[in-house]
Design an enzyme around this catalytic site. Structure first.
Site, PDB file in Angstrom:
ATOM      1  N   GLU A  20      11.688   6.091   2.970  1.00 49.47           N
ATOM      2  CA  GLU A  20      10.944   5.132   3.767  1.00 49.47           C
ATOM      3  C   GLU A  20      10.960   3.751   3.134  1.00 49.47           C
ATOM      4  O   GLU A  20      11.058   3.612   1.918  1.00 49.47           O
ATOM      5  CB  GLU A  20       9.488   5.580   3.870  1.00 49.47           C
ATOM      6  CG  GLU A  20       9.373   6.927   4.496  1.00 49.47           C
ATOM      7  CD  GLU A  20       7.953   7.276   4.866  1.00 49.47           C
ATOM      8  OE1 GLU A  20       7.696   7.398   6.062  1.00 49.47           O
ATOM      9  OE2 GLU A  20       7.111   7.401   3.973  1.00 49.47           O
ATOM     10  N   CYS A  71       9.113  -3.491   1.120  1.00 45.59           N
ATOM     11  CA  CYS A  71       8.900  -2.529   0.029  1.00 45.59           C
ATOM     12  C   CYS A  71       9.948  -1.431   0.192  1.00 45.59           C
ATOM     13  O   CYS A  71      10.014  -0.785   1.230  1.00 45.59           O
ATOM     14  CB  CYS A  71       7.486  -1.959   0.145  1.00 45.59           C
ATOM     15  SG  CYS A  71       7.152  -0.644  -1.031  1.00 45.59           S
ATOM     16  N   SER A 120       8.469  -2.160  -9.848  1.00 46.70           N
ATOM     17  CA  SER A 120       7.254  -1.526 -10.370  1.00 46.70           C
ATOM     18  C   SER A 120       7.599  -0.195 -11.036  1.00 46.70           C
ATOM     19  O   SER A 120       8.328   0.618 -10.474  1.00 46.70           O
ATOM     20  CB  SER A 120       6.272  -1.301  -9.213  1.00 46.70           C
ATOM     21  OG  SER A 120       5.161  -0.551  -9.654  1.00 46.70           O
ATOM     22  N   CYS A 122      10.045  12.010  -6.328  1.00 43.11           N
ATOM     23  CA  CYS A 122       9.820  11.353  -7.617  1.00 43.11           C
ATOM     24  C   CYS A 122       9.480  12.411  -8.652  1.00 43.11           C
ATOM     25  O   CYS A 122       8.702  13.327  -8.386  1.00 43.11           O
ATOM     26  CB  CYS A 122       8.684  10.346  -7.523  1.00 43.11           C
ATOM     27  SG  CYS A 122       8.430   9.434  -9.063  1.00 43.11           S
ATOM     28  N   LEU A 136      -0.518   0.696 -14.575  1.00 42.62           N
ATOM     29  CA  LEU A 136      -1.278   1.135 -15.757  1.00 42.62           C
ATOM     30  C   LEU A 136      -2.282   2.223 -15.363  1.00 42.62           C
ATOM     31  O   LEU A 136      -2.256   3.325 -15.893  1.00 42.62           O
ATOM     32  CB  LEU A 136      -1.967  -0.073 -16.401  1.00 42.62           C
ATOM     33  CG  LEU A 136      -2.605   0.195 -17.749  1.00 42.62           C
ATOM     34  CD1 LEU A 136      -1.579   0.646 -18.771  1.00 42.62           C
ATOM     35  CD2 LEU A 136      -3.344  -1.043 -18.242  1.00 42.62           C
ATOM     36  N   CYS A 181      -0.562  10.167  -6.116  1.00 42.87           N
ATOM     37  CA  CYS A 181       0.508   9.616  -5.268  1.00 42.87           C
ATOM     38  C   CYS A 181       1.139  10.705  -4.411  1.00 42.87           C
ATOM     39  O   CYS A 181       1.493  11.773  -4.909  1.00 42.87           O
ATOM     40  CB  CYS A 181       1.552   8.969  -6.163  1.00 42.87           C
ATOM     41  SG  CYS A 181       3.017   8.422  -5.270  1.00 42.87           S
ATOM     42  N   CYS A 183       0.356   1.831  -0.168  1.00 42.57           N
ATOM     43  CA  CYS A 183       0.844   2.235  -1.490  1.00 42.57           C
ATOM     44  C   CYS A 183       0.615   3.716  -1.738  1.00 42.57           C
ATOM     45  O   CYS A 183      -0.497   4.210  -1.543  1.00 42.57           O
ATOM     46  CB  CYS A 183       0.089   1.507  -2.594  1.00 42.57           C
ATOM     47  SG  CYS A 183       0.301  -0.241  -2.599  1.00 42.57           S
ATOM     48  N   CYS A 204       2.684  11.706 -10.294  1.00 45.88           N
ATOM     49  CA  CYS A 204       1.342  11.166 -10.504  1.00 45.88           C
ATOM     50  C   CYS A 204       0.349  11.885  -9.590  1.00 45.88           C
ATOM     51  O   CYS A 204       0.658  12.154  -8.431  1.00 45.88           O
ATOM     52  CB  CYS A 204       1.312   9.667 -10.227  1.00 45.88           C
ATOM     53  SG  CYS A 204       2.393   8.753 -11.339  1.00 45.88           S
TER      54      CYS A 204
HETATM   55  N1  SAH Z   1       7.115   4.615  -9.193  1.00 44.41           N
HETATM   56  C1  SAH Z   1       6.739   3.262  -9.305  1.00 44.41           C
HETATM   57  C2  SAH Z   1       6.822   2.505  -7.996  1.00 44.41           C
HETATM   58  C3  SAH Z   1       6.360   3.244  -6.781  1.00 44.41           C
HETATM   59  S1  SAH Z   1       4.633   3.595  -6.675  1.00 44.41           S
HETATM   60  C4  SAH Z   1       5.350   3.126  -9.891  1.00 44.41           C
HETATM   61  O1  SAH Z   1       4.667   4.125 -10.023  1.00 44.41           O
HETATM   62  O2  SAH Z   1       4.993   2.014 -10.237  1.00 44.41           O
HETATM   63  C5  SAH Z   1       3.989   1.996  -6.217  1.00 44.41           C
HETATM   64  C6  SAH Z   1       2.523   1.754  -6.539  1.00 44.41           C
HETATM   65  O3  SAH Z   1       1.701   2.564  -5.707  1.00 44.41           O
HETATM   66  C7  SAH Z   1       2.156   2.080  -7.967  1.00 44.41           C
HETATM   67  O4  SAH Z   1       1.462   0.990  -8.547  1.00 44.41           O
HETATM   68  C8  SAH Z   1       1.211   3.268  -7.837  1.00 44.41           C
HETATM   69  O5  SAH Z   1       0.278   3.284  -8.884  1.00 44.41           O
HETATM   70  C9  SAH Z   1       0.601   3.002  -6.475  1.00 44.41           C
HETATM   71  N2  SAH Z   1       0.026   4.181  -5.824  1.00 44.41           N
HETATM   72  C10 SAH Z   1       0.506   5.430  -5.842  1.00 44.41           C
HETATM   73  N3  SAH Z   1      -0.307   6.266  -5.148  1.00 44.41           N
HETATM   74  C11 SAH Z   1      -1.324   5.506  -4.676  1.00 44.41           C
HETATM   75  C12 SAH Z   1      -2.474   5.768  -3.870  1.00 44.41           C
HETATM   76  N4  SAH Z   1      -2.745   6.993  -3.412  1.00 44.41           N
HETATM   77  N5  SAH Z   1      -3.294   4.728  -3.565  1.00 44.41           N
HETATM   78  C13 SAH Z   1      -3.022   3.488  -4.022  1.00 44.41           C
HETATM   79  N6  SAH Z   1      -1.945   3.181  -4.771  1.00 44.41           N
HETATM   80  C14 SAH Z   1      -1.108   4.180  -5.104  1.00 44.41           C
HETATM   81 FE1  SF4 Z   2       6.427   8.363  -8.684  1.00 39.02          FE
HETATM   82 FE2  SF4 Z   2       5.260   5.926  -8.693  1.00 39.02          FE
HETATM   83 FE3  SF4 Z   2       4.306   7.902  -7.153  1.00 39.02          FE
HETATM   84 FE4  SF4 Z   2       4.001   8.045  -9.779  1.00 39.02          FE
HETATM   85  S1  SF4 Z   2       3.103   6.490  -8.420  1.00 39.02           S
HETATM   86  S2  SF4 Z   2       4.675   9.734  -8.454  1.00 39.02           S
HETATM   87  S3  SF4 Z   2       5.902   7.140 -10.480  1.00 39.02           S
HETATM   88  S4  SF4 Z   2       6.295   6.944  -6.977  1.00 39.02           S
END
Ligand code: SAH
Ligand code: SF4
Length: 374
Positions: free
Chosen positions: A94, A107, A195, A114, A219, A121, A337, A118
């Site tokens: 996407e 974006c 990022s 991935c 972070l 996410c 995000c 996390c």
């Molecule tokens: N993998 C990279 C880039 C993709 S994620 C990374 O982790 O930076 C892009 C952003 O979305 C990151 O800053 C992540 O912390 C944020 N993100 C992920 N899940 C989220 C959620 N449920 N709510 C808000 N931000 C989220």
């Molecule tokens: Fe991957 Fe970024 Fe999502 Fe973490 S926040 S699972 S690194 S896409």
């Protein structure tokens, strides 16, 4: 490859030159084709009127100009558009188009799924299937530009879609080099932000490149105890190691690192967290983006109240740190995000289930952390 043809989307000028010389064509042909692909966004050979019909037929037989195929576009009430693409073999990625007053932001994704996993996410709930090619990465930009029509506003690219870009280093860097090529898209590297979840070897390698995009670091926690649970690669490269790599990262004059901090109710949003964050980032040239968690049925966590978010921001402001609060865009069509998962419906339809629910032991540890402070 489609129909046995090599796809030229994602090819560099050198690569196109080599292919043309194989056909007995002069290097200027390669430059014409390169500009046609990346500047004029040609995606069929018919449009290349400066090339003779005979040569066009030869090219057509051997090479395709295929963008990732758009399966569906979801339009949000706020103007954000989520694009669902299909890439071989039948996988989904996407991209998101975010219109703003003075600029447009795209974006884009770098991987199918991935590996970082996390906790907060949705993309991290999908297994990593593969890296996207440079052509699939820049192809998202080309496809969005084409679908969008003429773009008068400034274009920002944020490499913040599905995937950890520094885990797909070569292809991401190749795509960035193509984006900034003056003969092609001609974007400024200052308009491109990558990022990362904090993959330190990748950050260090990026610092040695002749061409460096803006760097954003997710972070998301101020203690290793919490970050270990939220972002599993923290167990390998902890906060101290990550921030040292940030301090060592070469920054041009007037450029800053961005720190993203997803605020999660009761997990990383306390006054102590805000004070610790200010202390941790003290000596860095930075800006901070506070992102209230976007909730999703796949994610076992909640966003803090609006008052808590403002209180967190105020503590940073009192320490002379500017932190902007990122308002969710496109959340009604799962474009915000961390929501990107190649799902066909917006999440309200509730017809998808988490493939990998969070481990109960991790949740128990988070709850315990909640009860006992740090
Ligand atoms: N993998 C990279 C880039 C993709 S994620 C990374 O982790 O930076 C892009 C952003 O979305 C990151 O800053 C992540 O912390 C944020 N993100 C992920 N899940 C989220 C959620 N449920 N709510 C808000 N931000 C989220
Ligand atoms: Fe991957 Fe970024 Fe999502 Fe973490 S926040 S699972 S690194 S896409």
């Amino acid at each position: 490859m489609s129909n046995g043809k090599a796809n030229l989307i994602g090819a560099s000028l050198d690569e196109i030159e080599a292919l043309m010389s194989g056909l007995g064509e002069a290097p200027f042909r390669a430059r014409q084709i390169f500009a046609g692909i990346y500047r004029r966004r040609m995606h069929s050979w018919d449009g290349f009127s400066e090339i003779s019909k005979l040569l066009r037929e030869k090219l057509e037989e051997r090479f395709s100009l295929d963008y990732p195929r758009i399966l569906q576009v979801f339009q949000s009430a706020d103007g954000t558009r989520r694009y669902l693409f299909e890439v071989p073999p039948g996988q989904r990625i996407e991209s998101v188009f975010i219109p703003e007053e003075r600029r447009d932001t795209f974006c884009i994704s770098t991987q199918v799924g991935c590996a970082v996993e996390c906790l907060f996410c949705v993309t991290g709930k999908l297994p990593l299937r593969r890296n996207l090619t440079a052509g699939e990465i820049i192809g998202q930009v080309l496809a969005l530009q084409t679908d969008r029509g003429a773009i008068a506003k400034r274009l920002n690219i944020v490499i913040m879609g599905m995937g950890e870009p520094l885990h797909n280093y070569e292809n991401v860097m190749k795509a960035i080099r193509l984006m900034v090529d003056a003969q092609g898209m001609d974007l400024s590297p200052r308009r491109i932000t990558l990022s990362t979840a904090g993959f330190v070897p990748g950050i260090r390698r990026l610092g040695t490149e002749p061409l460096i995009p803006n760097l954003a670091i997710s972070l998301n926690a101020t203690t290793d105890r919490v970050r270990d649970l939220l972002i599993p690669i923290n167990r390998k490269w902890n906060i101290a190691v990550l921030l040292q790599a940030c301090r060592d990262f070469p920054l041009e004059a007037r450029r800053r690192l961005t720190f993203e901090y997803v605020l999660i109710d009761g997990i990383n949003d306390t006054d102590e967290d805000a004070h610790r964050l200010a202390r941790l980032l003290k000596r860095l040239k930075k800006k901070i983006n506070l992102i209230p968690l976007n909730p999703d049925p796949w994610v076992p966590l909640k966003p803090p109240s609006a008052e808590r978010v403002l209180a967190f921001q105020k503590i940073l402001a009192d320490s002379h740190i500017t932190a902007s609060i990122r308002r969710p865009r496109g959340d009604d069509v799962s474009a915000a995000c961390g929501m990107l998962a190649g799902r066909e419906q917006a999440r309200e339809s509730g017809d998808h289930l988490p493939p990998k629910p969070a481990k109960p032991s991790v949740l128990a540890q988070l709850q315990e952390r909640n009860g006992s402070g740090n």
